[in-house]
Design a protein around this motif. Sequence first.
Motif, mmCIF file in Angstrom:
data_model
loop_
_atom_site.group_PDB
_atom_site.id
_atom_site.type_symbol
_atom_site.label_atom_id
_atom_site.label_comp_id
_atom_site.label_asym_id
_atom_site.label_seq_id
_atom_site.Cartn_x
_atom_site.Cartn_y
_atom_site.Cartn_z
ATOM 1 N N GLU A 19 1.185 -4.994 -20.028
ATOM 2 C CA GLU A 19 2.065 -6.260 -20.040
ATOM 3 C C GLU A 19 2.196 -6.452 -21.374
ATOM 4 O O GLU A 19 1.967 -7.819 -21.819
ATOM 5 N N THR A 31 6.897 -0.532 -10.694
ATOM 6 C CA THR A 31 5.468 -1.297 -11.556
ATOM 7 C C THR A 31 5.012 -1.095 -9.893
ATOM 8 O O THR A 31 4.123 -0.983 -9.315
ATOM 9 N N LEU A 40 9.445 -1.345 -18.481
ATOM 10 C CA LEU A 40 9.105 -0.790 -17.654
ATOM 11 C C LEU A 40 8.897 -1.987 -16.753
ATOM 12 O O LEU A 40 8.507 -1.654 -15.164
ATOM 13 N N GLN A 64 -1.575 8.154 -22.454
ATOM 14 C CA GLN A 64 -0.633 8.746 -22.895
ATOM 15 C C GLN A 64 -1.396 10.060 -24.499
ATOM 16 O O GLN A 64 -0.622 11.232 -24.402
ATOM 17 N N ARG A 109 4.866 11.927 -19.538
ATOM 18 C CA ARG A 109 5.663 11.506 -18.524
ATOM 19 C C ARG A 109 6.640 11.116 -18.815
ATOM 20 O O ARG A 109 7.020 11.611 -20.227
ATOM 21 N N SER A 168 -3.411 5.364 -26.588
ATOM 22 C CA SER A 168 -3.181 5.409 -25.598
ATOM 23 C C SER A 168 -3.650 6.071 -24.767
ATOM 24 O O SER A 168 -3.943 6.970 -24.300
ATOM 25 N N TYR A 179 -1.598 0.716 -19.173
ATOM 26 C CA TYR A 179 -0.259 0.059 -19.318
ATOM 27 C C TYR A 179 0.023 -1.106 -18.818
ATOM 28 O O TYR A 179 -1.100 -1.834 -17.987
ATOM 29 N N TRP A 205 -0.366 -3.981 -13.103
ATOM 30 C CA TRP A 205 -1.097 -3.721 -14.650
ATOM 31 C C TRP A 205 -2.269 -4.375 -15.091
ATOM 32 O O TRP A 205 -2.733 -5.383 -14.873
ATOM 33 N N ASN A 244 6.673 -2.767 -23.337
ATOM 34 C CA ASN A 244 7.050 -1.963 -21.838
ATOM 35 C C ASN A 244 7.711 -2.941 -21.656
ATOM 36 O O ASN A 244 7.667 -2.755 -19.774
ATOM 37 N N LEU A 295 3.487 2.359 -9.733
ATOM 38 C CA LEU A 295 2.139 2.285 -11.320
ATOM 39 C C LEU A 295 1.594 1.502 -10.509
ATOM 40 O O LEU A 295 -0.123 1.576 -10.915
ATOM 41 N N THR A 300 -2.405 3.606 -10.023
ATOM 42 C CA THR A 300 -3.234 3.198 -11.071
ATOM 43 C C THR A 300 -4.710 2.501 -10.145
ATOM 44 O O THR A 300 -3.772 2.369 -8.450
ATOM 45 N N ASP A 355 -7.729 1.589 -18.246
ATOM 46 C CA ASP A 355 -6.329 2.328 -17.992
ATOM 47 C C ASP A 355 -6.782 1.398 -16.447
ATOM 48 O O ASP A 355 -5.751 2.145 -15.746
#
Length: 251
Positions: free
Chosen positions: A189, A203, A196, A144, A149, A142, A187, A215, A193, A206, A210, A244
């Motif tokens: 769809e 959104t 989110l 992450q 976060r 990920s 991130y 997304w 998620n 993000l 990004t 990403d």
Amino acid sequence: MNKLFDLTGRRALITGSSQGIGLALAAGLQQAGAEVVLNGRSVEKLESAARSLGAGARMLAFDVTDHAAVKEAVNRFEGEIGPIDILINNAGMQHRAPLEDFPAEAFERLMAANVSSVFNVGQAVARHMIGRGRGKIINIASVQTALARPTIAPYTATKGAVGNLTKGMATDWARHGLQCNAIAPGYFETPLNAALVADPEFTAWLSKRTPAGRWGKVEELVGASIFLASDASSFVNGHILYVDGGITASL
């Protein structure tokens, strides 16, 4: 050149593939020529996913967090059906809560679903791959794995562990002819998620955070999976490929 990415004659097991990223990757590998084996706990969901892929898709239902059940299912499949040439460890879950209030039982569930599952299925499949002197293992990490976060610290810990477990797999198994790598989605769809995606404020954040400004779509992970599953990545090992939109490259 196309032969480098051709998966014809190879069989791929994708865990957690009844929906979302797992199902999208299964469809992509199938289009590249692989025979795909869908995995999940719900036979009903697997049957629906298999129908969406058409003839040729197989199913292998087991709980990725149950070490004994994983070993039994993989050994039985290898003995009755044939070799698993490609493994994508995709199964996982999320739980959001402030760290100071995070339930201990939720932390343990996250560790089991996101980390133990990679060990369980990776080990069971690798034992057969080692005997054949070849194999591809792709773990789904990920963004992450590298970033954090608020409210998802334990999830971040699990995905950091997946990144390092991937490196460990490569370190132990590369000499046996296996390539073990990870894809780290940003991130996307997905059902995971959904909350989110439905949040306009998140959104908007993000889109600004990004570089790509949006997304990701699950189909945009297919190319990376085919690369890591194919002969094109024959000397790529222990690598974490971030898909990403540039979020890990930009402050």
